[in-house]
Design an enzyme around this catalytic site. Structure first.
Site, PDB file in Angstrom:
ATOM      1  N   ARG A   1       0.814  -1.233   0.000  1.00 50.58           N
ATOM      2  CA  ARG A   1       0.000   0.000   0.000  1.00 50.58           C
ATOM      3  C   ARG A   1       0.840   1.272   0.000  1.00 50.58           C
ATOM      4  NH1 ARG A   1      -2.969  -3.090   3.796  1.00 50.58           N
ATOM      5  NH2 ARG A   1      -4.677  -4.142   2.733  1.00 50.58           N
TER       6      ARG A   1
ATOM      7  N   LYS B   1       3.188  11.284 -11.216  1.00 45.89           N
ATOM      8  CA  LYS B   1       2.307  10.436 -12.024  1.00 45.89           C
ATOM      9  C   LYS B   1       3.037   9.139 -12.312  1.00 45.89           C
ATOM     10  CE  LYS B   1      -0.713  13.492 -14.633  1.00 45.89           C
ATOM     11  NZ  LYS B   1      -1.057  13.973 -15.991  1.00 45.89           N
TER      12      LYS B   1
ATOM     13  N   GLU C   1       9.280  17.981 -24.950  1.00 42.66           N
ATOM     14  CA  GLU C   1       8.651  18.323 -23.656  1.00 42.66           C
ATOM     15  C   GLU C   1       9.212  19.643 -23.118  1.00 42.66           C
ATOM     16  OE1 GLU C   1       6.093  16.718 -22.405  1.00 42.66           O
ATOM     17  OE2 GLU C   1       6.217  14.634 -23.075  1.00 42.66           O
TER      18      GLU C   1
ATOM     19  N   GLU D   1      -4.380  16.808 -10.728  1.00 37.91           N
ATOM     20  CA  GLU D   1      -4.951  17.197 -12.014  1.00 37.91           C
ATOM     21  C   GLU D   1      -6.463  17.423 -11.964  1.00 37.91           C
ATOM     22  OE1 GLU D   1      -2.871  15.541 -15.442  1.00 37.91           O
ATOM     23  OE2 GLU D   1      -4.781  15.529 -16.490  1.00 37.91           O
TER      24      GLU D   1
ATOM     25  N   ARG E   1      -3.302  21.471 -13.881  1.00 43.20           N
ATOM     26  CA  ARG E   1      -2.236  20.522 -14.250  1.00 43.20           C
ATOM     27  C   ARG E   1      -2.465  19.926 -15.647  1.00 43.20           C
ATOM     28  NH1 ARG E   1       0.972  15.818 -10.831  1.00 43.20           N
ATOM     29  NH2 ARG E   1       2.105  15.052 -12.640  1.00 43.20           N
TER      30      ARG E   1
ATOM     31  N   ASN F   1      -0.518  18.491 -20.350  1.00 39.66           N
ATOM     32  CA  ASN F   1      -0.798  17.512 -21.405  1.00 39.66           C
ATOM     33  C   ASN F   1      -0.956  18.182 -22.768  1.00 39.66           C
ATOM     34  OD1 ASN F   1      -0.839  15.284 -19.650  1.00 39.66           O
ATOM     35  ND2 ASN F   1      -2.874  15.884 -18.967  1.00 39.66           N
TER      36      ASN F   1
ATOM     37  N   HIS G   1      -0.747  16.262 -25.935  1.00 39.98           N
ATOM     38  CA  HIS G   1      -0.768  14.842 -25.591  1.00 39.98           C
ATOM     39  C   HIS G   1      -2.027  14.136 -26.068  1.00 39.98           C
ATOM     40  CE1 HIS G   1       2.708  15.970 -23.331  1.00 39.98           C
ATOM     41  NE2 HIS G   1       2.821  14.806 -22.727  1.00 39.98           N
TER      42      HIS G   1
ATOM     43  N   HIS H   1      -1.131  11.055 -27.897  1.00 36.14           N
ATOM     44  CA  HIS H   1      -1.468   9.718 -27.390  1.00 36.14           C
ATOM     45  C   HIS H   1      -2.251   8.918 -28.428  1.00 36.14           C
ATOM     46  CE1 HIS H   1      -0.960  10.448 -22.776  1.00 36.14           C
ATOM     47  NE2 HIS H   1       0.177  10.408 -23.423  1.00 36.14           N
TER      48      HIS H   1
ATOM     49  N   HIS I   1       7.704   8.943 -27.720  1.00 38.53           N
ATOM     50  CA  HIS I   1       6.684   9.779 -27.068  1.00 38.53           C
ATOM     51  C   HIS I   1       6.817  11.244 -27.497  1.00 38.53           C
ATOM     52  CE1 HIS I   1       3.947  11.017 -23.891  1.00 38.53           C
ATOM     53  NE2 HIS I   1       4.855  11.858 -23.426  1.00 38.53           N
TER      54      HIS I   1
HETATM   55  P1  NAD Z   1      12.343   5.376 -22.191  1.00 39.36           P
HETATM   56  O1  NAD Z   1      12.229   5.241 -20.751  1.00 39.36           O
HETATM   57  O2  NAD Z   1      11.859   4.260 -23.042  1.00 39.36           O
HETATM   58  O3  NAD Z   1      13.865   5.702 -22.548  1.00 39.36           O
HETATM   59  C1  NAD Z   1      14.215   5.859 -23.894  1.00 39.36           C
HETATM   60  C2  NAD Z   1      15.375   4.938 -24.303  1.00 39.36           C
HETATM   61  O4  NAD Z   1      16.591   5.495 -23.806  1.00 39.36           O
HETATM   62  C3  NAD Z   1      15.284   3.539 -23.751  1.00 39.36           C
HETATM   63  O5  NAD Z   1      15.796   2.647 -24.701  1.00 39.36           O
HETATM   64  C4  NAD Z   1      16.222   3.614 -22.548  1.00 39.36           C
HETATM   65  O6  NAD Z   1      16.725   2.366 -22.166  1.00 39.36           O
HETATM   66  C5  NAD Z   1      17.312   4.505 -23.070  1.00 39.36           C
HETATM   67  N1  NAD Z   1      18.096   5.247 -22.096  1.00 39.36           N
HETATM   68  C6  NAD Z   1      17.661   5.796 -20.955  1.00 39.36           C
HETATM   69  N2  NAD Z   1      18.625   6.550 -20.414  1.00 39.36           N
HETATM   70  C7  NAD Z   1      19.713   6.428 -21.215  1.00 39.36           C
HETATM   71  C8  NAD Z   1      21.008   6.986 -21.189  1.00 39.36           C
HETATM   72  N3  NAD Z   1      21.360   7.876 -20.271  1.00 39.36           N
HETATM   73  N4  NAD Z   1      21.855   6.635 -22.154  1.00 39.36           N
HETATM   74  C9  NAD Z   1      21.476   5.787 -23.154  1.00 39.36           C
HETATM   75  N5  NAD Z   1      20.259   5.259 -23.249  1.00 39.36           N
HETATM   76  C10 NAD Z   1      19.375   5.587 -22.281  1.00 39.36           C
HETATM   77  O7  NAD Z   1      11.570   6.692 -22.722  1.00 39.36           O
HETATM   78  P2  NAD Z   1      11.412   8.156 -22.131  1.00 39.36           P
HETATM   79  O8  NAD Z   1      11.265   9.016 -23.318  1.00 39.36           O
HETATM   80  O9  NAD Z   1      12.422   8.469 -21.119  1.00 39.36           O
HETATM   81  O10 NAD Z   1      10.010   8.087 -21.373  1.00 39.36           O
HETATM   82  C11 NAD Z   1       8.807   7.833 -22.052  1.00 39.36           C
HETATM   83  C12 NAD Z   1       7.799   7.348 -21.056  1.00 39.36           C
HETATM   84  O11 NAD Z   1       7.567   8.362 -20.082  1.00 39.36           O
HETATM   85  C13 NAD Z   1       6.460   7.020 -21.659  1.00 39.36           C
HETATM   86  O12 NAD Z   1       6.035   5.791 -21.154  1.00 39.36           O
HETATM   87  C14 NAD Z   1       5.548   8.130 -21.172  1.00 39.36           C
HETATM   88  O13 NAD Z   1       4.218   7.716 -21.009  1.00 39.36           O
HETATM   89  C15 NAD Z   1       6.182   8.462 -19.864  1.00 39.36           C
HETATM   90  N6  NAD Z   1       5.895   9.814 -19.381  1.00 39.36           N
HETATM   91  C16 NAD Z   1       5.442   9.950 -18.114  1.00 39.36           C
HETATM   92  C17 NAD Z   1       5.201  11.202 -17.600  1.00 39.36           C
HETATM   93  C18 NAD Z   1       4.782  11.366 -16.167  1.00 39.36           C
HETATM   94  O14 NAD Z   1       4.415  12.462 -15.774  1.00 39.36           O
HETATM   95  N7  NAD Z   1       4.854  10.323 -15.372  1.00 39.36           N
HETATM   96  C19 NAD Z   1       5.425  12.331 -18.385  1.00 39.36           C
HETATM   97  C20 NAD Z   1       5.889  12.159 -19.683  1.00 39.36           C
HETATM   98  C21 NAD Z   1       6.121  10.889 -20.171  1.00 39.36           C
HETATM   99  N1  GLY Z   2       3.269  14.941 -17.970  1.00 42.24           N
HETATM  100  C1  GLY Z   2       2.024  15.428 -17.495  1.00 42.24           C
HETATM  101  C2  GLY Z   2       1.944  15.576 -16.011  1.00 42.24           C
HETATM  102  O1  GLY Z   2       2.863  15.272 -15.308  1.00 42.24           O
HETATM  103  O2  GLY Z   2       0.959  16.021 -15.518  1.00 42.24           O
END
Ligand code: NAD
Ligand code: GLY
Length: 357
Positions: free
Chosen positions: A118, A140, A182, A234, A238, A242, A245, A249, A262
């Site tokens: 939890r 998030k 972003e 949100e 907030r 997006n 997005h 998405h 992304h």
């Molecule tokens: P990812 O985590 O897939 O990383 C991209 C690639 O880079 C992967 O192959 C990873 O292994 C590699 N990598 C990571 N760090 C590295 C480094 N320093 N050197 C070499 N390679 C490296 O993708 P991302 O773009 O970081 O994240 C996308 C995800 O984030 C999506 O799932 C999206 O939904 C999520 N997201 C979440 C939020 C949130 O608020 N929680 C906001 C935006 C995006």
């Molecule tokens: N990336 C959107 C949020 O964090 O709200």
């Protein structure tokens, strides 16, 4: 090293950023209890930075879990591997999870931390630009479902975010450019001066100069922290984070989280939202052109995939978490630096935006 704070009362936490932070034991030390640490990373990041993080944890019980790499593994099945490890090791509520990697690892580790017994503590060590400026901050957490991206998740704030800009040196170019989408988003939604700074400094950023990167990361995290601190879950403002997005998405869902990154999908989505804002006579046409120009300089796509039909586009958009009773709420721009959330548009206008040509 510099620090920002995300102010959320008892859930407040620091965001540390700078160079060589993965060599500095003093940052992580205050957050570690004595009930064990699980580092969650993936097969790409582990060979690059896992040893550095292990070295920061000298004297603690440390387990590590190396997951397969990729958005397609951001699933409940993969999440279960984290729970299996925690349970097999007998980890109790005082354990700490560390997310070492990009947004996929951060979102999954955060969600595992939200659910395990939890709720346990976790720390974000983001290693992609996207994770450093966005996903690691704000709490998030989620995994994807076959029918929609990030559909299963929770709000769960980390105890700290540690951003070492040096980790960006190994990031593939396409991933780096995707993260810049972003960064550009923050300028577009809340800070026109930051958008102008990006236009002027884009070459230095593309050359990954540390001082420019650190400034861009600081601005992005500061702007995000300000928004999250007034609307953690949100309920309102907030949602402007997006921007782009809802369109983006739809592209990602259509491609089953495979081909486009992304940030690439979000880049197209931001331009579509900007064009829609112009059609509503809010955003001047020359500002749409500025946005398009900057995205192109960064090397991001500006047109949606040709095989995504207008009806498919709209069907995917209705699944968006901002949609209410089938009405798609969009983040649009009154001006560069001034986003609004609106469902007050002619449906034909939206259909025109998702129709090629
Ligand atoms: P990812 O985590 O897939 O990383 C991209 C690639 O880079 C992967 O192959 C990873 O292994 C590699 N990598 C990571 N760090 C590295 C480094 N320093 N050197 C070499 N390679 C490296 O993708 P991302 O773009 O970081 O994240 C996308 C995800 O984030 C999506 O799932 C999206 O939904 C999520 N997201 C979440 C939020 C949130 O608020 N929680 C906001 C935006 C995006
Ligand atoms: N990336 C959107 C949020 O964090 O709200």
């Amino acid at each position: 090293m510099q620090m920002l704070s995300l102010d959320l009362g008892e859930r407040s936490y620091p965001i540390f950023f700078g160079a060589e932070l993965l060599k500095d034991k003093s940052i992580l030390a205050p957050y570690l209890g004595n009930e064990g640490v699980l580092i969650v990373t993936n097969e790409t990041v582990a060979p690059l930075y896992l040893q550095d993080v292990r070295d920061l944890l000298d004297g603690h019980q440390v387990d590590e879990l190396i997951l397969p790499d990729g958005e397609r593994y951001k699933t409940l099945d993969t999440l279960n591997l984290i729970f299996n490890t925690l349970l097999e090791k007998g980890r109790t509520r005082g354990c700490m999870l560390i997310a070492l990697g990009g947004g996929v690892i951060g979102d999954m580790t955060g969600f595992a931390a939200a659910c395990y017994q939890r709720g346990v503590d976790f720390i974000q060590i983001p290693t992609t630009l996207l994770a450093q400026v966005d996903s690691s901050v704000g709490g998030k957490t989620a995994v994807n479902h076959r029918l929609g991206k990030n559909m299963i998740g929770a709000f769960h704030q980390p105890k700290a975010v540690i951003i070492d800009v040096d980790t960006l040196k190994t990031l593939p170019d396409r991933e780096f450019r995707s993260g810049l989408a972003e960064v550009i988003k923050y300028g577009l939604i809340v800070d026109k001066n930051f958008f102008s700074w990006l236009e002027e400094n884009i070459d230095a950023l593309l050359a990954r100069q540390n001082d420019s990167l650190l400034y861009a990361i600081e601005c992005s995290c500061r702007l995000k922290a300000q928004i999250v601190s007034v609307d953690e879950k949100e309920g309102g403002v907030r949602a402007i984070l997006n921007f782009g997005h809802t369109f983006g998405h739809a592209i990602e869902t259509h491609q089953k989280y495979g081909e486009w990154l992304h940030g690439e999908a979000i880049a197209v989505g931001m331009l579509m939202a900007a064009k829609m804002s112009a059609k509503m006579n809010w955003l001047p046409a020359e500002d749409v052109e500025r946005i398009s120009r900057l995205l192109k300089i960064v090397g991001l796509p500006v047109d949606p995939p040709p095989d995504l039909s207008p009806q498919q586009f709209l069907n995917h958009m209705v699944v968006d978490k901002k949609a209410r009773l089938g009405i798609i709420r969009l983040v649009l721009l009154k001006a560069i630096g001034q986003a609004v959330i609106s469902a007050d548009y002619e449906p034909d206008l939206l259909r025109a935006i998702v129709t090629p040509g």
